[in-house]
Design a protein around this motif. Structure first.
Motif, PDB file in Angstrom:
ATOM      1  N   SER A 123       1.047  -1.129   0.161  1.00 34.58           N
ATOM      2  CA  SER A 123      -0.168   0.188  -0.005  1.00 34.58           C
ATOM      3  C   SER A 123       0.940   1.371  -0.021  1.00 34.58           C
ATOM      4  CB  SER A 123      -0.847   0.003   1.143  1.00 34.58           C
ATOM      5  OG  SER A 123      -0.355   0.344   2.283  1.00 34.58           O
ATOM      6  N   ALA A 124       0.277   2.473  -0.220  1.00 32.27           N
ATOM      7  CA  ALA A 124       0.907   4.014  -0.221  1.00 32.27           C
ATOM      8  C   ALA A 124       0.133   4.854   0.089  1.00 32.27           C
ATOM      9  CB  ALA A 124       1.774   3.863  -1.502  1.00 32.27           C
ATOM     10  N   GLU A 125       0.641   5.910   0.566  1.00 34.60           N
ATOM     11  CA  GLU A 125      -0.215   7.110   0.898  1.00 34.60           C
ATOM     12  C   GLU A 125       0.159   8.189   0.013  1.00 34.60           C
ATOM     13  OE1 GLU A 125       0.149   7.900   5.009  1.00 34.60           O
ATOM     14  OE2 GLU A 125      -1.050   6.290   5.735  1.00 34.60           O
ATOM     15  N   VAL A 126      -0.585   8.616  -0.572  1.00 34.69           N
ATOM     16  CA  VAL A 126      -0.428   9.581  -1.904  1.00 34.69           C
ATOM     17  C   VAL A 126      -1.091  10.793  -1.908  1.00 34.69           C
ATOM     18  CG1 VAL A 126      -0.313   9.560  -4.293  1.00 34.69           C
ATOM     19  CG2 VAL A 126      -0.425   7.234  -3.311  1.00 34.69           C
ATOM     20  N   VAL A 127      -0.355  12.014  -2.058  1.00 35.76           N
ATOM     21  CA  VAL A 127      -1.114  13.162  -1.967  1.00 35.76           C
ATOM     22  C   VAL A 127      -1.379  13.472  -3.462  1.00 35.76           C
ATOM     23  CG1 VAL A 127      -0.840  15.629  -1.457  1.00 35.76           C
ATOM     24  CG2 VAL A 127       0.040  14.179  -0.041  1.00 35.76           C
ATOM     25  N   THR A 128      -2.432  13.741  -3.877  1.00 38.46           N
ATOM     26  CA  THR A 128      -2.598  14.021  -5.332  1.00 38.46           C
ATOM     27  C   THR A 128      -2.998  15.376  -5.523  1.00 38.46           C
ATOM     28  OG1 THR A 128      -5.047  13.763  -4.671  1.00 38.46           O
ATOM     29  CG2 THR A 128      -4.048  11.774  -5.822  1.00 38.46           C
ATOM     30  N   ALA A 129      -2.946  15.819  -7.003  1.00 41.30           N
ATOM     31  CA  ALA A 129      -2.730  17.179  -7.476  1.00 41.30           C
ATOM     32  C   ALA A 129      -3.945  18.005  -6.928  1.00 41.30           C
ATOM     33  CB  ALA A 129      -2.930  17.098  -8.929  1.00 41.30           C
ATOM     34  N   ASP A 130      -5.004  17.561  -6.507  1.00 38.54           N
ATOM     35  CA  ASP A 130      -5.973  18.264  -5.805  1.00 38.54           C
ATOM     36  C   ASP A 130      -5.656  18.411  -4.364  1.00 38.54           C
ATOM     37  OD1 ASP A 130      -6.719  15.707  -5.216  1.00 38.54           O
ATOM     38  OD2 ASP A 130      -8.633  15.734  -6.379  1.00 38.54           O
ATOM     39  N   GLY A 131      -4.724  17.974  -3.787  1.00 39.50           N
ATOM     40  CA  GLY A 131      -4.354  17.858  -2.433  1.00 39.50           C
ATOM     41  C   GLY A 131      -4.966  16.911  -1.532  1.00 39.50           C
ATOM     42  N   ARG A 132      -5.649  15.868  -1.931  1.00 39.55           N
ATOM     43  CA  ARG A 132      -6.198  14.775  -1.231  1.00 39.55           C
ATOM     44  C   ARG A 132      -5.091  14.132  -0.775  1.00 39.55           C
ATOM     45  NH1 ARG A 132     -10.412  11.682  -4.482  1.00 39.55           N
ATOM     46  NH2 ARG A 132      -9.185  12.492  -6.050  1.00 39.55           N
ATOM     47  N   LEU A 133      -5.315  13.158   0.370  1.00 36.18           N
ATOM     48  CA  LEU A 133      -4.116  12.273   0.942  1.00 36.18           C
ATOM     49  C   LEU A 133      -5.154  11.151   0.969  1.00 36.18           C
ATOM     50  CD1 LEU A 133      -1.744  11.367   2.323  1.00 36.18           C
ATOM     51  CD2 LEU A 133      -2.623  12.028   4.311  1.00 36.18           C
ATOM     52  N   LEU A 134      -4.463   9.993  -0.026  1.00 35.74           N
ATOM     53  CA  LEU A 134      -5.282   8.937  -0.463  1.00 35.74           C
ATOM     54  C   LEU A 134      -4.352   7.549   0.191  1.00 35.74           C
ATOM     55  CD1 LEU A 134      -6.789   9.496  -4.062  1.00 35.74           C
ATOM     56  CD2 LEU A 134      -7.871  10.065  -1.784  1.00 35.74           C
ATOM     57  N   ARG A 135      -5.134   6.721   0.383  1.00 29.56           N
ATOM     58  CA  ARG A 135      -4.400   5.414   0.660  1.00 29.56           C
ATOM     59  C   ARG A 135      -4.771   4.598  -0.650  1.00 29.56           C
ATOM     60  NH1 ARG A 135      -2.602   1.927   4.492  1.00 29.56           N
ATOM     61  NH2 ARG A 135      -3.608  -0.107   4.211  1.00 29.56           N
ATOM     62  N   ALA A 136      -3.634   4.083  -1.246  1.00 25.18           N
ATOM     63  CA  ALA A 136      -3.736   3.178  -2.310  1.00 25.18           C
ATOM     64  C   ALA A 136      -3.322   1.869  -2.276  1.00 25.18           C
ATOM     65  CB  ALA A 136      -2.812   3.780  -3.473  1.00 25.18           C
ATOM     66  N   SER A 137      -4.036   0.957  -2.347  1.00 26.42           N
ATOM     67  CA  SER A 137      -3.574  -0.496  -2.133  1.00 26.42           C
ATOM     68  C   SER A 137      -4.758  -1.477  -3.044  1.00 26.42           C
ATOM     69  CB  SER A 137      -4.103  -0.831  -0.719  1.00 26.42           C
ATOM     70  OG  SER A 137      -5.307  -1.044  -0.346  1.00 26.42           O
ATOM     71  N   ALA A 138      -4.322  -2.947  -3.023  1.00 26.07           N
ATOM     72  CA  ALA A 138      -5.463  -3.589  -3.652  1.00 26.07           C
ATOM     73  C   ALA A 138      -6.866  -3.328  -3.115  1.00 26.07           C
ATOM     74  CB  ALA A 138      -5.099  -5.124  -3.368  1.00 26.07           C
TER      75      ALA A 138
END
Ligand code: FAD
Length: 462
Positions: free
Chosen positions: A168-183
């Motif tokens: 998994s990873a924590e990702v800050v996207t271009a619109d400033g959201r902090l998302l968790r990405a995983s399966a």
């Protein structure tokens, strides 16, 4: 009176500093020149500001600032990308190198690692528990860029690429959201960051699956270059039949005295006695000038090459995937390697195989799944006056190797080589990556990378 601080006015300067807990390095500050330097000494760029976040909220603040002021943004992990995209002229650099926290759970054999870690720092932390995962073969490189582009190293045959071990990873996207990405969460984003580089956001935390590793049976065999045809033919056959537990690399280089040589390096990562038996034919078919294969801690293996790659040298790389070491390919190498102008340069053939090659090509954004070699002409020299002959030799060897190479290339070896080469690096996964880019970063805020540039993308075709 508004003072212009290298392109961001004093109001902008206050705004940025107030949005962060971390530090900003400005042009004119002490340390500005050190902070803007990256591994490749060819890169000499002057950012408007260098932001050193202390946490993910600082990353959000910096991204929002860049977007609000329509400023280009670059992202630096370990600063080893040869293209030097970590630093750009007249841009804001998000320098993640101070984010180095590691949280390891020995029960689940997983680790959460921050993006400023080098491979060496990561390996030391995980080997304290007898654990490791695939990373690259020089410990000063950063885990971030390496993992986002794939990550090929000594454990790839047994455990896959670095990105295959990302859970998994924590990702800050271009619109400033902090998302968790995983399966299970934002699965499309999770797919894209495993090979698609920094195109979709800024990763503030990586979670990896670890494995019990070490000590390993590793080291190299060295031969004079005139033995290369026999050595490389035997090597190609031997490694094609090798089990997953053995990962290897071949290289051609000059000794410090200028003598051309060929070497084979190995890493056997499970019980050493079995490895000794397995490697016997390779060690005996032809007496080497040097045999340095021995049991060693995994952290020792991971640092043996560091000395050859100090930061700040001038680098120019050309690369492509190579399926087989044919007689013609070997003949080309034997002919042109002795003309290498710099004793510090080398030609590497890093084997990708086993678990790394069996992952379906569309399962992650890393498209190049096959038993093959990552062929890399790694030219490095110190004096700018030597640039012309080194660039010319690199170009000549790359040209001569064209008939033997696939059209595709490993994204993490790519310099600033244009859109066709970027597409070759993302291969058949390019259209899906372009669709993902349109979802997560349609305005292309994250463009200081091997960029999926939608303005050059034609619908329906790669
Ligand atoms: C000496 C040397 C040896 C190497 N050996 C290997 C090897 O054995 N195997 C292998 O696979 N590769 C190897 N590489 C290539 C390596 O994978 C790349 O250089 C990689 O980019 C290094 O990552 P970095 O974080 O240090 O680089 P950076 O230059 O900091 O980052 C490269 C790019 O990645 C992106 N990026 C970095 N961090 C983030 C983040 N947190 N979020 C979003 N985007 C980010 C940015 O677009 C940035 O421009 C080697 C490189 C060198 C110089």
């Amino acid at each position: 009176m508004a003072i212009d601080v290298g392109g961001i006015g004093s109001t902008g300067r206050r705004e940025l500093e107030q949005a962060l807990r971390g530090k900003v390095v400005w042009p004119g500050d002490r340390g500005y020149d050190t902070a803007r330097a990256v591994f490749n000494g060819m890169i000499d760029r002057r950012p408007l500001a260098m932001v050193r976040p202390v946490d993910a909220s600082d990353v959000v603040g910096c991204i929002e600032f860049a977007r609000r002021h329509d400023l280009p943004l670059s992202v630096r992990g370990g600063g080893h990308g040869v293209a030097g995209n970590a630093v750009c002229d007249s841009a804001v650099m998000l320098d993640l190198s101070a984010l180095k926290a590691v949280r390891l759970d020995p029960d689940s054999r997983t680790v959460r690692a921050e993006p400023g870690l080098t491979l060496g720092e990561f390996d030391r932390a995980t080997q304290a528990y007898g654990l490791a995962t695939t990373l690259g073969v020089v410990s000063t490189a950063g885990i971030a860029g390496l993992t986002l582009g794939g990550g090929l190293g000594w454990l790839n045959g047994r455990y896959g690429l670095a990105c295959d071990n990302l859970t998994s990873a924590e990702v800050v996207t271009a619109d400033g959201r902090l998302l968790r990405a995983s399966a299970a969460e934002n699965e499309d984003l999770f797919w894209g960051i495993r090979g698609g580089g920094g195109n979709f956001g800024v990763i503030t935390s990586f979670e990896y699956q670890l494995h019990p590793v070490g000590p390993v049976l590793a080291g190299g065999l060295v031969y004079p270059l005139d033995m290369a045809p026999r050595v490389l033919r035997f090597y190609d056959e031997f490694v094609n039949a090798a089990p997953d537990e053995l990962s290897t690399a071949a290289s051609l280089a000059l000794t410090p005295a200028g003598e051309p040589m060929v070497s084979i390096a190995v890493c056997y990562c499970v019980p050493i006695a079995q490895g000794e038996r397995l490697l016997r034919p390779l060690r005996r078919f032809q007496a080497p000038a040097e045999d340095a294969i021995q049991p060693m801690p995994y952290t020792v293996l991971q640092t043996t090459r560091d000395e050859g790659y100090p930061s700040g040298r001038l680098h120019h790389w050309k690369s492509g995937w190579l399926r087989h070491l044919t007689d013609d390919a070997i003949e080309t190498l034997v002919r042109l390697v002795p003309r290498m102008p710099s004793c510090a340069s080398g030609v590497g053939l890093q084997q990708m195989h086993g678990a790394a090659s069996r992952v379906p090509a569309s399962a992650t954004a890393f498209a190049h799944r096959a038993e093959q070699y990552d062929f890399l002409i790694l030219s490095q020299w110190s004096d700018p006056a030597d640039s012309e002959p080194n660039l010319a030799w690199t170009r000549a060897l790359f040209e001569a190797m064209q008939p033997h190479l696939e059209e595709s290339v490993y994204v993490n070896n790519l310099g600033d080589e244009g859109q066709d080469r970027v597409r070759a690096a993302y291969g058949d996964n390019y259209p899906r990556l372009a669709a993902l880019k349109a979802t997560y970063d349609p305005a292309n805020l994250f463009r200081a990378n091997q960029n999926i540039d939608l303005s050059t993308h034609t619908a329906g075709g790669p």
